[in-house]
Scaffold this active site. Structure first.
Site, PDB file in Angstrom:
ATOM      1  N   ASN A  25      13.787  -7.343  -7.965  1.00  0.00           N
ATOM      2  CA  ASN A  25      12.217  -6.463  -7.645  1.00  0.00           C
ATOM      3  C   ASN A  25      11.695  -8.082  -6.117  1.00  0.00           C
ATOM      4  OD1 ASN A  25       9.025  -5.303  -7.495  1.00  0.00           O
ATOM      5  ND2 ASN A  25      10.278  -4.440  -8.599  1.00  0.00           N
TER       6      ASN A  25
ATOM      7  N   TRP B  31       5.678  -5.691   1.847  1.00  0.00           N
ATOM      8  CA  TRP B  31       4.727  -6.765   0.972  1.00  0.00           C
ATOM      9  C   TRP B  31       6.198  -7.655   0.913  1.00  0.00           C
ATOM     10  CZ3 TRP B  31       6.769  -6.371  -4.299  1.00  0.00           C
ATOM     11  CH2 TRP B  31       7.651  -5.087  -4.462  1.00  0.00           C
TER      12      TRP B  31
ATOM     13  N   ASP C  69      12.289   0.189  -3.512  1.00  0.00           N
ATOM     14  CA  ASP C  69      12.186   0.218  -1.529  1.00  0.00           C
ATOM     15  C   ASP C  69      12.773  -0.733  -1.604  1.00  0.00           C
ATOM     16  OD1 ASP C  69      11.608  -2.289  -3.154  1.00  0.00           O
ATOM     17  OD2 ASP C  69       9.282  -1.836  -3.044  1.00  0.00           O
TER      18      ASP C  69
ATOM     19  N   GLY D 291       0.691  -1.545   0.278  1.00  0.00           N
ATOM     20  CA  GLY D 291      -0.098  -0.049  -0.371  1.00  0.00           C
ATOM     21  C   GLY D 291       0.598   1.542  -0.070  1.00  0.00           C
ATOM     22  N   GLY D 292       2.211   1.233  -0.757  1.00  0.00           N
ATOM     23  CA  GLY D 292       3.133   2.233  -0.280  1.00  0.00           C
ATOM     24  C   GLY D 292       2.447   3.672  -1.168  1.00  0.00           C
ATOM     25  N   GLU D 293       1.968   3.405  -2.536  1.00  0.00           N
ATOM     26  CA  GLU D 293       1.336   4.202  -3.094  1.00  0.00           C
ATOM     27  C   GLU D 293       0.363   4.599  -3.185  1.00  0.00           C
ATOM     28  OE1 GLU D 293       3.545   1.047  -3.990  1.00  0.00           O
ATOM     29  OE2 GLU D 293       5.236   2.873  -4.371  1.00  0.00           O
TER      30      GLU D 293
ATOM     31  N   ARG E 188      17.046  -3.569  -4.820  1.00  0.00           N
ATOM     32  CA  ARG E 188      16.360  -2.379  -5.908  1.00  0.00           C
ATOM     33  C   ARG E 188      17.253  -1.660  -6.703  1.00  0.00           C
ATOM     34  NH1 ARG E 188       9.852  -2.342  -5.610  1.00  0.00           N
ATOM     35  NH2 ARG E 188       9.771  -0.210  -7.677  1.00  0.00           N
TER      36      ARG E 188
ATOM     37  N   ASP F 221      11.003   5.875  -5.890  1.00  0.00           N
ATOM     38  CA  ASP F 221      10.601   4.019  -5.350  1.00  0.00           C
ATOM     39  C   ASP F 221      11.589   2.513  -5.518  1.00  0.00           C
ATOM     40  OD1 ASP F 221       8.659   2.336  -5.216  1.00  0.00           O
ATOM     41  OD2 ASP F 221       7.929   2.247  -7.666  1.00  0.00           O
TER      42      ASP F 221
ATOM     43  N   TRP G 237      10.699 -11.632 -14.341  1.00  0.00           N
ATOM     44  CA  TRP G 237      10.041 -10.708 -13.418  1.00  0.00           C
ATOM     45  C   TRP G 237       9.874 -12.541 -12.801  1.00  0.00           C
ATOM     46  CZ3 TRP G 237       7.987  -6.738 -10.936  1.00  0.00           C
ATOM     47  CH2 TRP G 237       8.204  -5.592 -12.296  1.00  0.00           C
TER      48      TRP G 237
END
Lengths: 249, 511
Positions: free
Chosen positions: B368, B221, B284, B171-173, B309, B282, B443
Site C-alpha cells: 500500500n 495521493w 489503486d 479523495g477517490g472514495e 497493490r 480498490d 503498515w
C-alpha cells in the site's frame, strides 16, 4: 363518487407505502445477512455477537443511535464500523434490526436458577471462569456474557468448545531450545516475541528466535465438552443462566 | 542557514548525511549510502532521543533532514522543526482544520513534506499548500488548490523539483476527479494541472461512458518520482470511483490504476501504463515508482519498477512506457496471468457481489502507501507485503458531493489467517530472493542501507533490522506504538542515525 375515488387512491397510496417499506426491510435483511449475520446470526438471534432480536438495544436507544453504531462501531468491543456501507443502506439495515425487536422472541426453555446451581456445582465452571469477581482466570470472564453472546453460541461453546474459541484464548505449545515446554493461552504476540499465560496463571515471555517449536492449536480449546457431562435439561438450565448474565449483580 | 538547492536534491544519493526528499532521492530508492551501522554492530543500536507529538493521531510521516534540522508533520496539520542533535523543537506551525472537514476512506493523516531553497512545503487536509520559512516556520505563501466539500484532501508529501512543487490529492472514495498540480516554488502560482481522468475530446475519454468521468476518482495521493535527465515525472494514479461497483463506469477507466509519465515543464502526458483496467477491488496504483537502470534482454535500459497493490511486480521502460515484465510477489486469486502486453487475464467470479466474493489480496492490497526500498548494492527491491484476503461486497452507489461514493465494501480475513512479510525481489527477474514473515500485515515502509541492512516496522510496535542479503533478523526494538511510517537515515555530527515514527512519537536510533 369523488369521495370514493379519494378513498380508493388513499388505499392505493397506503398499499404503495407499505410495499415500499417491505421492500426496504427486505433490502435491509439482505444487507444484514451479508454484513452482520456472521456475528449476530441470521435473523439477528445472536451468535458470537449479541442477539439483536430484543426491543431495547444496549448501545442504541433509538434509530439514530443505531445508525451511528452501524456506521462507527462500538469502541472497546468487537463491533466494527461499517464505513463502506452507504448512508441509505445503513438506514435500511437499522430499520431491519429495529423490526427484529418487534417480533416476540421465544423465551429460553431452561431455568436460570437451576442453571446457576449447575455452574456453581460439580461441573466446575467457576474454576476457570469469573462471574461477578468470583472464580478462576483461565477462561473468559462471564459476568456479562448474556449481553455479548447469543444462546446458540453459548450452546455451541458448551457442547463443542473447539468450534467456539474467542480470539484471545488461542492455546499455544512452545518448546524452548533448552528443552522446556510451555503450554498456555496466548495473551500477546508480535513478530519476535510471544506471551503465554499457563494454567497456573503465570505469564511466560518467550523470544521466538530462541524457540525450537511453536505450535498454535487453532480449533483446540482448553475447555472440555459438556455435551455428555450434563443432561439435556442441565444444559438448557446452564444456557438460560448464562444468557441472563448482564453484568449486574 | 544553507539553502537546499535543486542541485543538492538532485544529488541527494551523494549527500547521505541529509534526507532531502520524501523517498530519499528523485529515483525514490529510499536507500542510504551510510554504512556505519552494519550487521556486526546493529545489535548495539539504541534510541538516542524521542520526540512525542501532542497534536493527536498516529504518525505516518517521513521526516526530512537538512542542515541540522529535522522536519516532521503531525496530524492533522502541523509542521515541527526539531534540532537534530537533541530532538528539541525549534519551531512549530499549525493550521486549524475546519469543523466540517471531510476525510473519506483514510485517517486524518499527513505523510510528509518537501524542502527547496529556503522553504519547506506542506499540503493540508483542507487542500492548502503552504510554503514555510525553513528556519523560522513563517508563512511565505499559502494557496488553496481544491475544495474539501467535494472530498478532496492533501495527505501526501509534495515533491520539489527545479522551481516547482508537485502536489497530489486524495479523495477517490468520494468520487473526486483526480489531478496533479505543479506550483511555482516562489509564489505558489499554478503552472499546470494534469487531470487524471480525461475530459471530453481528450485521449482516453472513450474509456468512460456518460458522465462517469466527472466522478471517476483517480486520486494522486502519494509522492511520485522524477528523472531529471528525461525531465519526466512518474506518478501513480488511484482507483476508479465508485470502488466496488463498476456497473456505472463500463470501460477501462483511464488513467485510473495507472502509472503516468508527465513532461515536468508542461504537465503533458508522455506515456501511461494501466496495471488494473476497470478495477473493482480498490487496487489503486499509487505505490512508489522506483527508477533504476539495468540490463534487460542484453541491453541496459532506463527502467521504472513498481510492486503494485494488485500483487504483481512490474518492470517498464521509463523512456517510452514499454511493458517488459510482470511477476506475482504475493498471494492473489484474481488473475490467471499478466499477458505479453501487460494486461491482466482476469479470472471469472472474482468481482464483488451482494453476498461477498473472497479474493486475495484484500482491499488494502498486497502492498500500500508505505514505501519500498531499492539497494543499488544488492540490486534487490525490498517490499513490505500484506498477505490477506477479503470478502468483497457490491452495493448501490449514489453520488453525493463530498460523501462516500464506493458501491460496496469488504470484510477482511484478518486475525491469524493474515500475515505480513518483508520480501526481497530481484529487480530484473521479479523473483523473490528471500522472505521474512511478520506476525500481521504491516503498515510500515522499508529502508535499505549500504551497511547491508534493511529496516522495517510492524503493527505490534517492533522496529527491526534484517540482513539485506539473506533476510535474517539482526536487531529489533519494541517502540510501544504501531509503526505506520517510513524509516530514514542521516548523520548527526558525522555519525549515522536512523529515524522512524511509531505511534505518536518520532524515534532516533544510533550506536
Amino acid at each position: 363518487m369523488i369521495r370514493r375515488c379519494l378513498l380508493a387512491s388513499g388505499l392505493l397510496l397506503l398499499a404503495f407505502v407499505s410495499s415500499a417499506q417491505d421492500e426496504a426491510l427486505l433490502r435491509g435483511r439482505k444487507l444484514f445477512d451479508s454484513h452482520c449475520a456472521r456475528c449476530h446470526n441470521m435473523g439477528g438471534t445472536g451468535g458470537e455477537g449479541p442477539s439483536l432480536a430484543r426491543p431495547t438495544l444496549r448501545y442504541a436507544a433509538d434509530e439514530e443511535a443505531l445508525v451511528k453504531v452501524i456506521q462507527e462501531g462500538i469502541e472497546g468491543t468487537d463491533m466494527p464500523g461499517a464505513w463502506q456501507i452507504s448512508g441509505n443502506e445503513v438506514r435500511q439495515i437499522a430499520a431491519y434490526v429495529r423490526s427484529l425487536g418487534r417480533v416476540e422472541s421465544t423465551p429460553l426453555p431452561g431455568d436460570r436458577e437451576r442453571g446457576r446451581d449447575v455452574f456453581e456445582g460439580a461441573s466446575g465452571c467457576g474454576s476457570c471462569h469469573i462471574i461477578e469477581g468470583q472464580g478462576g482466570i483461565l477462561g473468559p470472564d462471564l459476568s456479562d456474557v448474556g449481553l455479548r453472546r447469543g444462546a446458540d453460541y453459548l450452546r455451541e461453546s458448551l457442547v463443542s468448545p473447539d468450534a467456539a474459541i474467542p480470539e484471545r484464548y488461542l492455546l499455544v505449545r512452545a518448546q524452548t531450545r533448552a528443552g522446556e515446554e510451555v503450554v498456555g493461552v496466548r495473551v500477546n504476540e508480535d513478530s519476535f516475541t510471544i506471551q503465554l499465560r499457563d494454567q497456573a496463571g503465570r505469564i511466560h515471555s518467550l523470544s521466538k528466535l530462541e524457540l525450537e517449536d511453536l505450535e498454535k492449536a487453532f480449533g483446540e480449546s482448553l475447555m472440555p465438552s459438556y455435551g455428555s457431562e450434563l443432561s439435556a435439561s442441565e444444559l438448557e438450565n446452564l444456557i438460560a443462566y448464562l444468557a441472563s448474565l448482564r453484568g449486574e449483580p | 542557514m544553507a539553502q537546499v538547492s535543486y542541485e543538492r536534491i538532485k544529488n541527494a544519493a551523494g549527500e547521505p548525511a541529509s534526507w532531502l526528499t520524501y523517498s530519499g532521492n528523485y529515483a525514490s530508492h529510499r536507500f542510504s549510502a551510510l554504512d556505519e551501522i552494519d550487521a556486526s554492530n546493529v545489535s548495539r543500536l539504541r534510541p538516542m532521543w524521542l520526540y512525542q507529538t501532542s497534536s493527536g493521531g498516529e504518525l505516518e510521516t517521513s521526516p526530512i533532514v537538512a542542515d541540522g534540522l529535522m522536519y516532521v508533520t503531525e496530524p492533522p496539520a502541523t509542521v515541527t522543526a526539531l534540532d537534530v542533535k537533541t530532538g528539541r523543537p525549534v519551531w512549530n506551525w499549525s493550521r486549524p482544520m475546519p469543523k466540517d472537514l471531510r476525510t473519506r476512506g483514510f485517517p486524518r493523516t499527513n505523510r510528509g513534506l518537501a524542502v527547496l531553497g529556503e522553504n519547506v512545503y506542506v499540503g493540508t487536509l483542507d487542500n492548502h499548500v503552504v510554503a514555510l520559512d525553513a528556519a523560522s516556520g513563517a508563512v511565505r505563501w499559502d494557496v488553496q488548490i481544491a475544495e474539501n466539500s467535494l472530498g478532496y484532501c492533501i495527505t501526501a508529501a509534495p515533491l520539489a523539483i527545479d522551481g516547482k512543487i508537485l502536489v497530489g490529492v486524495s479523495g477517490g472514495e468520494a468520487g473526486v476527479r483526480g489531478f496533479l498540480d505543479a506550483l511555482d516554488a516562489d509564489t505558489g502560482e499554478r503552472l499546470w494541472r494534469f487531470w487524471t481522468i480525461p475530459g471530453p475530446g481528450e485521449a482516453g475519454h472513450e474509456t468512460w461512458s456518460g458522465d462517469a468521468w466527472k466522478t471517476g476518482g483517480g486520486a494522486t495521493w502519494l509522492t511520485g518520482s522524477y528523472d531529471p535527465e528525461l525531465d519526466l515525472l512518474y506518478w501513480g494514479v488511484g482507483n476508479p470511483a465508485p470502488d466496488w461497483n463498476g456497473d456505472v463506469r463500463p470501460g477501462d477507466n483511464l488513467y485510473t490504476c495507472s502509472l503516468i509519465a508527465l513532461d515536468a515543464k508542461t504537465g503533458r502526458l508522455k506515456w501511461h501504463f494501466q496495471f488494473t483496467p476497470h478495477d473493482v477491488h480498490d487496487w489503486d496504483a499509487n505505490q512508489i515508482p522506483i527508477l533504476v537502470d539495468a540490463e534487460v534482454d542484453g541491453r541496459t535500459r532506463k527502467l521504472v519498477v513498481m510492486a503494485n497493490r494488485n500483487a504483481f511486480y512490474y518492470v517498464l521502460d521509463r523512456e517510452v512506457g514499454t511493458f517488459l515484465l510482470a511477476s506475482q510477489y504475493s498471494k492473489q486469486t484474481w488473475a490467471k496471468e499478466i499477458d505479453e502486453r501487460g494486461r491482466p487475464v482476469v479470472l471469472p467470479g472474482t468481482e464483488p457481489t451482494e453476498e461477498g466474493t473472497l479474493v486475495w489480496p484484500s482491499l488494502q492490497g498486497a502492498t500500500n502507501w508505505f514505501s519500498p526500498s531499492y539497494s543499488p548494492k544488492t540490486r534487490l527491491l525490498y517490499v513490505a507485503v500484506r498477505e490477506m484476503g477479503s470478502y468483497y461486497y457490491k452495493a448501490e452507489a449514489e453520488y453525493k458531493p463530498g460523501d462516500y461514493f464506493m458501491g460496496g465494501g469488504e470484510r477482511a480475513l484478518d486475525g491469524d489467517e493474515a500475515a505480513g512479510a518483508i520480501r526481497a525481489i530481484d529487480i530484473t527477474t521479479g523473483k523473490t530472493v528471500w522472505d521474512f514473515r511478520q506476525h500481521s500485515p504491516p503498515w510500515a515502509g522499508v529502508l535499505a542501507t549500504a551497511g547491508g541492512l534493511v529496516f522495517a516496522g510492524a503493527e505490534e510496535g517492533n522496529f527491526f533490522a534484517l540482513d539485506a542479503a539473506t533476510g535474517e533478523p539482526r536487531w529489533h526494538f519494541q517502540t510501544g506504538g504501531g509503526v505506520r511510517a517510513n524509516p530514514i537515515a542521516f548523520e548527526i555530527e558525522g555519525r549515522q542515525h536512523i529515524a522512524v515514527a511509531a505511534g505518536k512519537a518520532i524515534l532516533v536510533f544510533g550506536l
